[in-house]
Enzyme design. Structure first.
Site, PDB file in Angstrom:
ATOM      1  N   LEU A  61      38.511 118.845   7.605  1.00  0.00           N
ATOM      2  CA  LEU A  61      38.243 117.996   8.698  1.00  0.00           C
ATOM      3  C   LEU A  61      38.594 116.502   8.554  1.00  0.00           C
ATOM      4  O   LEU A  61      38.571 115.640   9.160  1.00  0.00           O
ATOM      5  CB  LEU A  61      36.823 118.385   9.307  1.00  0.00           C
ATOM      6  CG  LEU A  61      36.716 119.628   9.557  1.00  0.00           C
ATOM      7  CD1 LEU A  61      35.112 119.862  10.160  1.00  0.00           C
ATOM      8  CD2 LEU A  61      37.525 120.211  10.588  1.00  0.00           C
TER       9      LEU A  61
ATOM     10  N   ASP B  43      51.335 129.355  10.444  1.00  0.00           N
ATOM     11  CA  ASP B  43      50.057 129.042   9.799  1.00  0.00           C
ATOM     12  C   ASP B  43      49.402 130.367   9.517  1.00  0.00           C
ATOM     13  O   ASP B  43      49.250 130.985  10.361  1.00  0.00           O
ATOM     14  CB  ASP B  43      49.198 128.027  10.421  1.00  0.00           C
ATOM     15  CG  ASP B  43      48.340 127.291   9.313  1.00  0.00           C
ATOM     16  OD1 ASP B  43      48.693 126.046   8.969  1.00  0.00           O
ATOM     17  OD2 ASP B  43      47.563 128.010   8.557  1.00  0.00           O
TER      18      ASP B  43
ATOM     19  N   CYS C 173      48.136 117.472  -3.205  1.00  0.00           N
ATOM     20  CA  CYS C 173      47.101 116.767  -2.418  1.00  0.00           C
ATOM     21  C   CYS C 173      45.780 117.403  -2.959  1.00  0.00           C
ATOM     22  O   CYS C 173      44.648 116.633  -2.872  1.00  0.00           O
ATOM     23  CB  CYS C 173      47.218 116.660  -0.944  1.00  0.00           C
ATOM     24  SG  CYS C 173      48.489 115.745  -0.460  1.00  0.00           S
TER      25      CYS C 173
ATOM     26  N   CYS D 284      37.625 122.235 -14.801  1.00  0.00           N
ATOM     27  CA  CYS D 284      37.954 121.168 -13.970  1.00  0.00           C
ATOM     28  C   CYS D 284      37.363 121.514 -12.600  1.00  0.00           C
ATOM     29  O   CYS D 284      36.205 122.155 -12.508  1.00  0.00           O
ATOM     30  CB  CYS D 284      39.287 120.952 -13.927  1.00  0.00           C
ATOM     31  SG  CYS D 284      40.389 122.281 -13.288  1.00  0.00           S
TER      32      CYS D 284
END
Ligand SMILES: [Zn+2]
Length: 486
Positions: A179, A170, A296, A444
């Site tokens: 969170l 990562d 997502c 947007c």
């Protein structure tokens, strides 16, 4: 006679938000024709311009893939359930059938300390784990690709279970918006690298676990070297290039790839292990074009969902290490959180799979960005405007029209005063409301949907259109601090 066609979340906007439709037809081809006849905007998502079914969409009759049956001529009868399963970033000729457990290559068994024996006592009294199983867990090396929504529960449960070494790839920093679902991190670690945050949490949970951090993006150059050193890979990435890279590297190295992906309220999980079943490419030979399936970040995700799918990944990983039970090889589990329903589809190995088939054409990692069509995106030089520029221009020219192309529920969270709400999906039908002589700026949330809106407007002949770079988020940061960010 009508049969039920289940519509997955990403495609529901094209059928009026419905999750299932009753459609008449004698075979799959007739059903899909009728379906896309009634819902024209669905058509480009299912069919390519040449009329063939897109290869990132699979169609099942009950639990069988129509590619294994008679394709579009597959007959259907009342009571059958037709599932349309698109790949989400976030997941065929020998039939695989139920897989028996088979242990991974064995290693020298490590010794457990008294502290470890006490810590793992609930495992040690389980006959399927026992002392031998616990030693296998301690000797095991699991690589988590991504320490986000899926990686969080996976890392916590694997660490708690006593997996000896957890590698984590990562390169991100903990952000407050993480969170809501990334329970590996906390408020106190916002702003720090996810690897540091993850290592601290894992060590607190179980100091016996060694964390091997890889602060990098997984690339075609480094993937084989990193993955080679591990026994099992759990893929928790959120983008298609990395999914295909992880898949190919695992096939090339003979490693099991424990797959999970999520979108809004729906999840998928499987174990791709080319030695003993299909791989991700057998399921989806190519990714959707960029932008067709929302991410997502654009589409949202219920916070508990990655907890469930990531936990399934941890469970499957542990089963593979222990060699117990029936692994999820050759099966795709679909989870619908709104219905609290699990379904299972059979996956078959594709003998012509380019990476795990009989005559593979992919023998080393390729350029996955190019494969997924990223980088081939059009350039938007001069088509964007910054928040500060918009503020100045708007003050000088009140005729300037700002169009908010987000959804009404996002508009309710925060909006720019004076902007006109026209959700992206409605824009093509509402062009008549716009005056082509006025300067137009689309906006947007973060500046990607507004570029799509810009393309729609340009294609319709609007010439004076620009898009707000960074969206309302940039406006909140640079112009109007009174707006909440989300
Ligand atoms: Zn394959």
């Amino acid at each position: 006679m009508a049969v039920t066609v289940l519509i997955p979340t990403p495609l529901r906007p094209f059928v009026g938000g419905r999750d299932a439709l009753e459609v008449e037809g004698g075979n799959v081809g007739e059903l899909l024709e009728r379906l896309t006849g009634e819902h024209a905007t669905l058509k480009p998502h299912l069919f390519a311009d040449d009329g063939r079914l897109r290869s990132f969409v699979n169609v099942y009759v009950n639990d069988r893939d129509i590619r294994q049956l008679a394709q579009r001529d597959t007959p259907v009868k009342p009571g059958d359930t037709i599932s349309i399963i698109p790949s989400i970033a976030g997941g065929t000729a020998a039939s695989v059938g139920a897989q028996r457990a088979a242990p991974l290559p064995s290693k020298a068994a490590p010794v457990l300390s008294h502290e470890e024996i006490l810590r793992y006592s609930r495992h040690l009294i389980l006959p399927d784990v026992g002392l031998d199983g616990q030693k296998k867990l301690k000797a095991a090396r699991v690589l988590l690709v991504g320490a986000g929504g899926l990686g969080s529960p996976a890392a916590l449960y694997l660490a708690a279970a006593g997996v000896g070494t957890i590698g984590i790839v990562d390169f991100d920093v903990v952000d407050k918006t993480n969170l809501q679902r990334q329970i590996l991190h906390g408020t106190s670690t916002v702003g720090t690298p996810k690897l540091e945050s993850a290592a601290a949490r894992i060590h607190d949970l179980n100091p016996n676990v060694r964390v091997e951090p890889f602060e990098t993006r997984l690339t075609s150059e480094n993937a084989l070297d990193i993955i080679r050193e591990f026994d099992v890979v759990a893929d928790g990435t959120d983008n298609f290039p990395t999914r295909y890279l992880v898949n190919d590297a695992c096939v090339l190295l003979d490693k099991p790839n424990v797959y999970g992906s999520i979108f809004r309220f729906e999840g998928q999980a499987s174990v791709f292990y080319a030695k003993r079943g299909p791989c991700y490419r057998c399921l989806y030979s190519e990714p959707p074009p960029p932008g067709l399936v929302p991410s997502c970040a654009e589409g949202g995700v219920l916070g508990v969902l990655p907890g469930i799918i990531g936990s399934i990944q941890a469970m499957e990983t542990i089963k593979l290490i222990l060699g117990v039970g029936e692994p999820l090889i050759g099966r795709l589990v679909l989870f619908d959180a709104l219905k609290l329903q699990f379904r299972e589809l059979k996956l078959e190995k594709d003998p012509d799979c380019p990476v795990c088939g009989r005559h593979p054409t992919i023998t080393a990692p390729i350029d996955y960005e190019a494969f997924c069509g990223i980088g081939a995106e059009p350039s938007y030089d001069g088509a964007e405007i910054t928040a500060e520029q918009l503020k100045d221009e708007w003050a000088r020219n009140p005729e300037l029209l700002v169009i908010d192309v987000r959804e009404p529920h996002e508009h309710a969270i925060a909006h720019i005063d004076g902007a006109r709400l026209i959700p992206l999906g409605e824009l093509p039908d509402r062009l008549g409301e716009l005056d082509g002589h006025r300067e137009i700026v689309t906006h947007c949330h973060h500046g990607s949907r507004s570029l799509k809106a810009l393309e729609i407007l340009k294609a319709a002949g609007f010439s004076k259109v620009r898009s707000l770079r960074g969206g309302i988020d940039a406006w909140a940061v640079n112009v109007d601090a009174s707006l909440p960010r989300y």
